[in-house]
Every structure is written in C-alpha cells, then in structure tokens.
Design an enzyme around this catalytic site. Sequence first.
Site, mmCIF file in Angstrom:
data_model
loop_
_atom_site.group_PDB
_atom_site.id
_atom_site.type_symbol
_atom_site.label_atom_id
_atom_site.label_comp_id
_atom_site.label_asym_id
_atom_site.label_seq_id
_atom_site.Cartn_x
_atom_site.Cartn_y
_atom_site.Cartn_z
ATOM 1 N N ASN A 91 -23.759 5.105 31.121
ATOM 2 C CA ASN A 91 -23.655 6.324 31.648
ATOM 3 C C ASN A 91 -25.078 6.741 31.457
ATOM 4 O OD1 ASN A 91 -23.426 8.645 33.394
ATOM 5 N ND2 ASN A 91 -21.595 9.360 32.086
ATOM 6 N N ASP A 92 -25.219 7.447 30.241
ATOM 7 C CA ASP A 92 -26.468 8.292 29.826
ATOM 8 C C ASP A 92 -27.767 7.291 29.990
ATOM 9 O OD1 ASP A 92 -25.079 10.365 29.612
ATOM 10 O OD2 ASP A 92 -24.734 9.865 27.407
ATOM 11 N N VAL A 93 -27.532 6.137 29.785
ATOM 12 C CA VAL A 93 -28.840 5.199 29.738
ATOM 13 C C VAL A 93 -29.341 4.874 31.329
ATOM 14 C CG1 VAL A 93 -28.453 4.310 27.417
ATOM 15 C CG2 VAL A 93 -27.469 3.032 29.694
#
Lengths: 98, 464
Positions: free
Chosen positions: B390-392
């Site tokens: 997600n964040d990456v």
Amino acid sequence: MSEGLVILLVIFVLAMFVGFEVIAKVPNTLHTPLMSGSNAISGITIIGAMIVAGMGTTTLATILGVIAVAFAMINVVGGYVVTDRMLQMFKTKPEAKR
Amino acid sequence: MAGFIELAYLVAASLFILGLKRLAAPATARQGNLLSAVGMLIAIVATLFDQQILSFQWIVVGGVIGSALGLWIARTVKMTAMPQMVGILNGLGGGASQLVAAAVWHRLMQPGAILPLDTAVSIYASTLIGGVTLSGSIVAAGKLQEIIPGRPVLFRFQHVLNLILLLAGASMGTYLLISPGHPGVFITMNLIALIVGVLVVIPIGGADMPVVICLLNSYSGLAAATTGFVISNHGLIISGALVGASGIILTQIMCRAMNRSFTNVLFGGFGAVSKVALAGGTVGPSGKSAQEISAEDVSILLAYARSVIIAPGYGLAVAQAQHQVRELDELLEKRGVEVKYAIHPVAGRMPGHMNVLLAEANVPYPKLLDMEQINSQFERTDVALVVGANDVVNPAARNNPNSPIYGMPILDVDNARHIIFLKRSMNPGFAGIDNELFYNEKTFMLFGDARDSLIKLVNEVKTA
C-alpha cells in the site's frame, strides 16, 4: 595511548573502508543473505571466546568463555547454513516440478 | 607458532573479503558464502594452536552446543521469520563479545595480573557495545515476532534517561580506570549496557524494525572488533570492521527507502507521528469510493495483457501467497504475457527479504527488478497487480507535501494502464494514510485474502 593500540586502530579504519567498497557492490536482491552471511563473519568473536574458555585461569572466566563460545558458534554455524539455504534458492530459471 | 596463527587469521580475513565480493552477483554468491565459511574454519583451527589455550574440553562443550543449536535454527527457520533470526544472531554476537570482555576483565583482576590502560578501555567499549547489541536485538526480534508490542513504547524523559544511563556507564568505566578492582561497579556497567539496549529499541515502531536490525548488524560487527582490541587480535578487528561497514551501508539504504533520517528513526516513534497526520491531512474528499472488480474480470485483464508487473508487499508473505503468485505468473507466461516483479526496498521486513521469499517460491531472480530499474517500465505496462502493498505505491509520497510519507521513493504503479489492488479491505497501511490511487479511474479493487484471491485468479486464467 600505546603504539600497539594505534596500529590496531589503523587496521580497523582501513578494514572499514574495504568493507564499504566491497559491500556497496552487493545488489538489493542479495541484501538478506548479505546480512546473515556477515552475521556469520561477526561470529569471529569465537576466537576470543575460545582463548578465554581454554586458558583456565579462573572458574568464572572459563564459564563466561564457554557461554561465549556457544553464542559465537550459533552465530557462525547458524549464519553460514541459513545463508547457504537462502542462496541455493536463487535461480535463473524455474526449477522443473518435483 | 604465533606468527603462523597470525598468518592464518590474515588468510581468513582475506577469504571473508573475497567471499563478500562474490556476493555481488547471485550466480557466484553461494560460492562466496562457502569461501567465507572456509575462512572461518581456518581461523578456528588456527586458534586451537594458540599457546594460551591449556585445555580444550570446555571449548568443545561450548562449540558442540552452539553448533547444534545454530544448525537447528538455520534448518528450521521459516523464510518469513528471517528478520527475527538475523536479529537473534546479531544479539548472540554482541553477547559473545560482552562475555569475552567480562572474562578477560575477571582474569586481569586476579592478584598479580595487571590491567593495561588500552585493554581496560577496550574492555569497557566491548561491554557497552556488546551489551546494547544483545538486549537491543532481543527486543527487536521480540517486536518482529510480535511477542513484544510492535507499537512504539514511549514515555516521558526517555531520551534524558538514556543519556543519563550512558553517562553513568561511561563514568563507571572511567572510575574503574583510576581505581580498578571493583567487581560491583563492573557488573553494574554490564547491566546498564543491557538496559540501554532495551530502552533504545523499545520506542521504535515495528515498521522501522528493518532499520534497527541493520543497525544492530553493524553493532554486532563493531562488538567483534572491540573484542579484537581487547585481545589484540588483527583478524577479529578486520572481520568486525567489515560487518560494521556492511550494517552501516544497509542502514543508510533502508533509511533512504523510507525517506527517514537516521535520527528520526532512532528517536521517532513513527506510529505516534502518523496518528497526528491522519487527523490533519485526510487526502482527497472523504467518502470517495473505489471500484470493485471480480476475480473473473481481473483474470481476463491479465490473460489478454501483453505485460504485467506484480508489486508484492509484506501482505503477500503474511498470506503465504508467494507460491500462488508464481503459479499465476507461470500461467500468464505460457499465454505469452510478459510478467515481472517490482520490488520496493522496504517490501519485506528486512533489506532484500521479498527477494528471498519469492526465490523460495521458485521465482527466477532475473524477473525481480529493483525500484530504479522498473519505474520507467510502468507506463508501457498493461496491468500492475499490487498484492499486499500500500504505502510503497501511494502517489501521495510524490505529490502531497502534507503526507507523512511525502518524499519516500515509491513504485510508480499509477503509470500503468490498469492497476489492480489485491487487498483485504479499504483499511490503510501501517502509516495509517489513505491512498488516493484507490479512487483513480484506472484502479480496481479485488477484495479478499491475497492467497484466496490469487487461487481464484489462477483458476480463472486457466479457463480464460
């Protein structure tokens, strides 16, 4: 500060530079095996541990030394074996189905 | 004889360096590890000839126990648990250094023995670094294993306390230099080192553990080097310095990949930071809904694509879905679809972790591409399949200066023609930040456990 200590410091600093040069070339793909493999190398403390465990000067020193030998040996054997286990999984082609 | 032993250590250190050099390519890496192991064997055998060693029985006892335990751990550890394993090994290395320092100190405290100043300073350094490495690694491994809460444990005056303890430790060392022979003071110094290790790691959040493991890797090397200073051994100093350098480089790489400064990781407590950010900067109008898609439709998109890039995150490993990914990959390749993997440096729980997990699932390593190599390829890619990440892949890292992850290098999956997220729910990732990419018109969500979804996809592609 004695001359002996200075020589040891020289060796230490130069080895750090060698380390930076060599490690910087290791690709991201292999960073986990690099860590476990370098872990095994840091088990070189085994040398110091063996010497204090074998000198037999005081009982306490021997006990501490034996524990240190065991710790460092876990590091050495565990580190090399698990690194080998990981590296043998890296293949260019998918393996034929077993 | 002493000269011969010194030469053997030089050979060992050279083999370590050559071994590390061969780690520069997967094809030669295994051989490199073997070279390094041979170096270690040479060092150990040479040490047996050391004249200071009078009896071997205890060395054998410790060696056999350690070898058996090491072999057992190395054979049985799961690849997903590799960060914990490396953490524990770091700790044991530090512990060994601390114990050797204590043993040498005790011996030199005997009547008639003299403790030279250099040796004393080295002993105290070895005690502090070794102790911090030991207890810090145990806490880090505990957090990774989720025995200890992964969230940052923060309390007031934490850093002040650490500073006071370090100063106390240092002044005890100085006191012992002036007036040696106080076992109580020396023992207290050992305890302080262990407490500092715990206090330094406990405020760091679980998601930052990769950085901590790298740092402790470095410390374990430095601890070995200080042991080398204690017993004036060149081999130990060289080897320890190599490992110290390795850990420092990896720490830098991980910090850069997370766009965090080193001090920020050490003193941060990221979980605490992100809560504030979530309340302040909710990205995009709330209530926006993402487009859901069925496994059948995804399989059609994939089967008729020319190129697919899979972006795996740790969610993939948690779901144990590596083998399903590889199966899907093989099916697609058979249909002539080009499949590659985009590996973000922090995709796993330690540097290079995701590569090992996929290699275990039999994915050939040339298909795994680093962020720098693959980012330019997304715009020519039909489908980007994001599994458990997600964040990456959050574009907020590029274009929202208010986002806590702003500036973090990401995989540019948003440049692909279609983006498919395999996700359990709309819950945000560890940083607690919403992902605007979910609401992009090119994006579709396939909800469910990553493994279940992939099994469905494999079956659908087979019939497509």
